[in-house]
Scaffold this motif. Structure first.
Motif, short mmCIF file in Angstrom:
data_model
loop_
_atom_site.label_atom_id
_atom_site.label_comp_id
_atom_site.label_asym_id
_atom_site.label_seq_id
_atom_site.Cartn_x
_atom_site.Cartn_y
_atom_site.Cartn_z
N CYS A 18 0.74 -1.20 -0.02
CA CYS A 18 0.01 0.22 -0.04
C CYS A 18 0.80 1.36 -0.17
CB CYS A 18 -0.85 0.26 1.17
SG CYS A 18 -2.19 -1.29 1.25
N ALA A 19 2.14 1.01 -0.07
CA ALA A 19 2.96 2.40 0.13
C ALA A 19 2.92 2.96 -1.40
CB ALA A 19 4.56 2.07 0.39
N VAL A 20 3.06 4.35 -1.29
CA VAL A 20 2.77 5.13 -2.50
C VAL A 20 4.14 5.87 -2.64
CG1 VAL A 20 1.38 6.66 -3.76
CG2 VAL A 20 0.43 5.24 -1.94
N ASP A 21 4.66 5.90 -4.29
CA ASP A 21 5.69 6.79 -4.66
C ASP A 21 5.28 8.30 -4.02
OD1 ASP A 21 6.96 4.68 -5.46
OD2 ASP A 21 6.36 5.06 -7.39
N ARG A 22 6.23 8.92 -3.36
CA ARG A 22 6.30 10.19 -3.19
C ARG A 22 5.87 11.28 -4.30
NH1 ARG A 22 7.44 15.29 -2.61
NH2 ARG A 22 7.47 16.34 -0.42
N SER A 23 6.25 11.06 -5.49
CA SER A 23 5.82 11.78 -6.77
C SER A 23 4.54 11.69 -7.05
CB SER A 23 6.85 11.32 -7.80
OG SER A 23 6.69 9.86 -8.16
N GLU A 24 3.93 10.53 -6.64
CA GLU A 24 2.38 10.30 -6.87
C GLU A 24 1.44 10.73 -5.95
OE1 GLU A 24 -0.56 6.23 -8.15
OE2 GLU A 24 1.72 6.17 -7.51
N LEU A 25 2.17 10.83 -4.49
CA LEU A 25 1.35 11.37 -3.44
C LEU A 25 1.38 12.61 -3.38
CD1 LEU A 25 -0.12 9.82 -1.10
CD2 LEU A 25 2.03 9.97 0.13
#
Length: 699
Positions: free
Chosen positions: A624-631
């Motif tokens: 469930c972790a999200v790439d910072r660029s997407e978040l």
């Protein structure tokens, strides 16, 4: 919503079947998102009037012919008519939800099903203050609220009419007095209670009974109404249809409802019923339209279609995922129609006539009771089994409440609260890749548990009286921290500001600040007029102006602002630029009043439901972790920082607190990060108190 014979008639009134078709089509298209029918929910009010008319007619006919009402027979008929189809839909929806929904989203559905099985779903939704227009998690059983209203009406109404009859009200005029008194009383309650408590007024019987009561009054005037001349009858019928149609087109989620507004579709339905009391009619009366073949088809299946359409739309949207709703929704509506037709053909009609279960009242009522109990047991039992692993243990939220009282809620580990330093020892850029998030299972002592992501505890809860209803534009006093302090601090903004209340309030207590909270959901601090679709939120401008005046009167030493920047400005132009202009405008106004301003960087938007994802992957949170660029919206954050610092205010970059590693985890230590796609879980806000304190009051 039942299909019964009208009072005093030896023929079936096909025009009422057509009116049912209009009601259900309005509701289905409204729920399917047809924008032109923003008030299609009034179809339920059409059903209410029809139910009051038909049920009162049946009871009155029995009173006049037998001088009594057989309550067991009445309830048995209602059970055969309503329960088979509703229990079938509840059972199928329960099973489908268990497969389609995540475990934590399935948990409340089990309770909704149990409430519907014992005829009180509307009371459950009212007690939960479930917003019909913007529910935080849409239940596939939400539409059963209207069945709850009708079932509760059916429980009480026969006894009321029987008592009135026994105590001398044996004429239409006598009964009309008592029915009119109840109807008028309920209407008054609806008008008076809807503005201050719109949610409860929407769901509960005492503010809806007048709609069924109006149908009952029409029954009592049937004799006189039959003498209505042809042309007046035609004008009456078309006027009624026009009123229903106008309400369906003009009303929307902002219309205070039921209240005065509900008079439009309710009276309109009454006029259509009145127009048809003359019997079969030809053009120019509306009856030929109402008795047309398609209208009769949808009228026959209206009850089953009402039951099926909502769970098909809600669960279908989950299954469809990213498929364009323009493609998926018509398929879902077609599926609901097919299910409704099959249910009417093989379940609803045979059981209503007693062909499958007989017509003995004792047997019918016993079977209904057994089915209700069985459905409740299965629903609650299934919910507990599916969600057992997510229940908090003794070291979780309950224990943390004690820590909160002691003022010792654990802070986040430093390793999780700041970016990894670069090789030279300098702090890393918030956008630079850092240590990879470690995989692992959900902590057993997760704060809060996934079963209560919206809960206030264990952190200090934002006071309930601080929130504003949609039409409100003046914030209440809402003073906390150290109320007697000479130093005032203001927390100002929308729900993205309110999510920081637990930390700000704790800082206020520690530093002896008098904290004033001025927040209104969906109304950002940025001095920009907002809109949603074609509607302009002028109330946000009024509230913001009132807040500015309040802040000027308070002379605060510090104003802390935060807001959701993803809203749509009413003015034309680039939305981000308009919002950034609003940032500068608000800071200028606050600083002109002599206050220091601190802007908290806006919360990121998770591209999926974090609670759903974590409950589907409880052993591998890395999924469930999200790439910072997407978040994060880095362009916005850079602009918000630039405008803030150019105005001489303090910008608090919270990004490194929420995303200390790459990819950004949704769990930090024992803390859940987000309670939905764009709001922090409140215990995390509390856990970040020290970091927020250091940012607001630097050494």
């Amino acid at each position: 919503m039942g299909r019964d014979e009208p009072v005093g008639a030896t023929h079936f009134r096909a025009d009422l079947e057509g009116l049912r078709a209009i009601a259900v089509v309005l509701v289905v298209l409204f729920h399917a998102g047809v924008g032109q029918l923003s008030g299609g929910y009034v179809g339920v009010d059409v059903f209410f009037v029809l139910s009051g008319y038909l049920i009162t007619g049946l009871l009155l006919r029995e009173l006049r012919s037998t001088d009594r009402v057989s309550l067991p027979s009445f309830y048995a008929r209602r059970a055969r008519r309503i329960l088979p189809a509703s229990f079938l839909v509840l059972a199928v929806t329960l099973a489908a939800s268990a497969v389609i929904l995540s475990p934590v989203r399935f948990a409340p559905v089990t309770k909704d099903v149990a409430a519907a099985a014992v005829y009180v779903p509307n009371i459950r939704f009212a007690l939960q203050q479930t917003d019909y227009w913007h529910p935080s998690a849409i239940s596939p059983i939400l539409h059963f609220w209207s069945l709850g209203v009708e079932e509760q009406f059916y429980l009480l109404w026969p006894t009321f009419l029987l008592l009135a009859w026994r105590f001398g009200a044996r004429s239409s005029r006598g009964l009309g007095f008592w029915v009119g008194a109840v109807t008028l009383g309920s209407l008054v309650l609806s008008v008076v209670l809807t503005p201050p408590d719109p949610t409860s007024s929407f769901y509960l019987l005492h503010t809806r009974a007048w709609e069924l009561g109006l149908g009952a009054l029409l029954v009592l005037g049937t004799g006189r109404l039959r003498n209505l001349p042809s042309w007046p009858a035609a004008a009456t019928g078309w006027a009624g249809l026009l009123m229903i149609g106008a309400a369906a087109v003009v009303f929307d989620a902002t219309t205070p409802f039921p209240g005065v507004a509900a008079l439009v579709p309710v009276v309109g339905t009454g006029l259509v019923i009145v127009a048809g009391t003359r019997g079969p009619a030809s053009w120019p009366q509306p009856q030929p339209l109402l008795v047309a073949g398609p209208m009769q088809f949808f009228g026959r299946i209206s009850y089953s279609l009402y039951l099926w359409h909502w769970p098909v739309l809600i669960l279908g949207a989950v299954v469809a995922g990213a498929i364009d709703p323009a493609i998926s929704v018509p398929i879902e509506v077609a599926l609901a129609v097919l299910l409704a037709a099959a249910t009417y053909r093989w379940v609803e009609d045979p059981l209503r006539r007693g062909r499958l279960v007989g017509a003995l009242p004792r047997r019918n009522l016993s079977m209904a009771a057994v089915a209700s109990v069985a459905l409740v047991v299965v629903a609650i039992g299934t919910g507990r089994v599916v969600t057992q692993r997510f229940a908090p243990d003794g070291s979780g939220p309950a224990a943390a409440v004690g820590e909160t009282v002691a003022g010792a809620l654990p802070q986040l580990p430093d390793a999780l609260a700041s970016p990894t330093p670069s090789a030279g020892g300098a702090p890393a850029s918030p956008t630079a890749p850092v240590a990879v998030t470690v995989d692992g299972p959900l902590p057993k002592d997760l704060l809060p548990s996934l079963l209560s992501p919206l809960s206030r505890g264990p952190a200090a809860a934002p006071p309930a009286h601080c929130g504003l209803n949609d039409p409100d534009t003046v914030s209440p006093a809402c003073v906390s921290g150290d109320p007697g302090s000479a130093t005032t601090v203001v927390l100002f903004g929308d729900s993205h500001a309110m999510q920081w209340y637990p930390a700000v309030e704790r800082i206020a207590v520690r530093r002896h600040w008098r904290l004033v909270t001025l927040v209104k959901a969906s109304c950002p601090y940025e001095d920009v007029t907002m809109r949603s679709g074609t509607r302009v939120f002028t109330e946000c401008d009024t509230w913001r102006a009132n807040a500015f005046a309040r802040i000027a009167d308070e002379h605060p030493a510090l104003v802390i602002v935060a807001g959701n920047h993803r809203l749509t400005p009413a003015a034309s132009g680039d939305a981000r630029d308009l919002m950034l202009d609003g940032v500068a405008a608000t800071i200028d106004r606050l600083e002109a009043a002599g206050s220091r301003v601190a802007v908290l960087g806006d919360t990121p938007a998770v591209p999926f439901d974090p609670i759903d994802c974590l409950s589907r992957n409880p052993d591998h949170t890395i999924a469930c972790a999200v790439d910072r660029s997407e978040l994060f919206d880095d362009v916005w954050l850079a602009g918000e920082r630039a405008r803030t610092e150019a105005a001489g205010a303090t910008f608090v970059d919270t990004a490194s607190w929420l995303c200390p590693t790459e990819p950004c985890p949704l769990v930090l230590g024992r803390y859940l990060v987000y309670r939905d796609t764009n709001h922090l879980a409140l215990p995390l806000s509390w856990a970040l108190t020290a970091r927020l304190d250091a940012a607001l009051v630097p050494d």
